[in-house]
Design an enzyme around this catalytic site. Sequence first.
Site, PDB file in Angstrom:
ATOM      1  N   PHE A 141       6.556  51.879  28.140  1.00 59.83           N
ATOM      2  CA  PHE A 141       7.065  50.667  27.504  1.00 59.83           C
ATOM      3  C   PHE A 141       6.005  49.588  27.667  1.00 59.83           C
ATOM      4  O   PHE A 141       5.766  49.079  28.761  1.00 59.83           O
ATOM      5  CB  PHE A 141       8.382  50.180  28.112  1.00 59.83           C
ATOM      6  CG  PHE A 141       8.900  48.959  27.398  1.00 59.83           C
ATOM      7  CD1 PHE A 141       9.610  49.079  26.219  1.00 59.83           C
ATOM      8  CD2 PHE A 141       8.640  47.684  27.882  1.00 59.83           C
ATOM      9  CE1 PHE A 141      10.054  47.949  25.535  1.00 59.83           C
ATOM     10  CE2 PHE A 141       9.079  46.553  27.207  1.00 59.83           C
ATOM     11  CZ  PHE A 141       9.786  46.693  26.026  1.00 59.83           C
TER      12      PHE A 141
ATOM     13  N   ASP B  16      -1.438  48.341  32.611  1.00 52.36           N
ATOM     14  CA  ASP B  16      -0.391  47.400  32.216  1.00 52.36           C
ATOM     15  C   ASP B  16       0.390  47.025  33.471  1.00 52.36           C
ATOM     16  O   ASP B  16       1.300  47.742  33.888  1.00 52.36           O
ATOM     17  CB  ASP B  16       0.516  48.049  31.167  1.00 52.36           C
ATOM     18  CG  ASP B  16       1.680  47.163  30.756  1.00 52.36           C
ATOM     19  OD1 ASP B  16       1.906  46.119  31.402  1.00 52.36           O
ATOM     20  OD2 ASP B  16       2.397  47.525  29.799  1.00 52.36           O
TER      21      ASP B  16
ATOM     22  N   LYS C 172       4.638  38.165  32.290  1.00 50.20           N
ATOM     23  CA  LYS C 172       5.878  37.910  33.013  1.00 50.20           C
ATOM     24  C   LYS C 172       5.710  36.941  34.178  1.00 50.20           C
ATOM     25  O   LYS C 172       5.724  35.740  33.992  1.00 50.20           O
ATOM     26  CB  LYS C 172       6.514  39.230  33.447  1.00 50.20           C
ATOM     27  CG  LYS C 172       7.005  40.060  32.245  1.00 50.20           C
ATOM     28  CD  LYS C 172       7.927  41.154  32.644  1.00 50.20           C
ATOM     29  CE  LYS C 172       8.337  42.036  31.477  1.00 50.20           C
ATOM     30  NZ  LYS C 172       9.114  41.339  30.442  1.00 50.20           N
TER      31      LYS C 172
END
Length: 405
Positions: free
Chosen positions: A145, A230, A259
């Site tokens: 994801f 990531d 984030k």
Amino acid sequence: MPSMTPATERDIAAAEAHSAHNYHPLPVVIASAEGAWMTDVEGRRYLDLLAGYSALNFGHGNRRLIDAAKAQLERVTLTSRAFHHDRFAEFCAELAALCGKDMVLPMNTGAEAIETAVKTARKWGYRVKGVPDGKAKIVVADNNFHGRTTTIISFSTDPEARADYGPYTPGFEIVPYGDLAALSAAVDEHTVAVLLEPIQGEAGVLVPPAGYLAGVRRLTAERNVLFIADEIQAGLGRTGRTFACEHEGVEPDVYVLGKALGGGVVPVSAVVASSEVLGVFRPGEHGSTFGGNPLACAVALEVIAILRTGEYQERAAELGEHLHRELGLLVGGGAVEAVRGRGLWAGIDIAPAVGSGREVSERLLERGVLVKDTHGATIRIAPPLVISKGDLDWGLDQLRAVLAG
């Protein structure tokens, strides 16, 4: 389904009527939050064990971050990249130093940063490695994801993320996560990068086999291929280290961050790499109006300062050890099939007899605990790193009570 007051029902009904149904939120309407706790419109308090999918690593309303944002709001919030501003150079220098790299390319969201990393790898492949034009390939893992843009879902194996959005972007090869032999077989002369999550969050907090990331680092170095990590969810303290790759002593060629970099205050993301890699860009070849804006830089600089103390990494490591010890005791009792994770991050596979992940999340909501399900049978626990041991234990007590029926 948890019982709701008429006020909450009205708020939810209004939201459902006027917003696209691309999310299925739990039936709670949050009005305020502080630390690891959130309060709904009726004044009921809930322990947050999700932390905005790790965007709120440093807690709701972190005073250092709020003060940094307020101070910058009074000065200047946006210049666009048409002009320099007085927070940009410091932000880039500090983030590059935190990552042990030379250059930063700031964006806003995680998906934008992944798109930027893809473009970076392709341009590097053509300009530096010498891959023939239009032939660049990036190897990724199944169950990944990395975001929801058209290009990113083109290399997703999740039907919900991918279905009905074709035609899909070519240039990617998918291999099993954690399988070094399959990865090695997929890397060829046209491969410019391997893009991986050091821990797969959305997939259910999947930790790769020991030695996998180190093997990826060796392989990519030997084949002249970029290793892109990531760390959007896994990084910035969540796993007990600044970066999840550190658990195997690995430094990738490219970090993709997001984030928690914005502290839950503003969206901030970045691609961080060497000058050889990010130096391939020339003016006009990539950009973002809001990327690296003064407000974002001010907040992110305070995030970096917080991380430099090591306090939150230490808390995540210590409380994470306690969390996983307690969760491990639940396996084998008939209610929990497996537990995975690292630091203050866990995926819990719920036995079918107990209910779905969604049903367990709703039962926890009734008891004042907020978590979120994924892929049907799994719930994730990722509290703000400011959570106290007492509050964490109380949340675990509620989980035990729900699993006991």
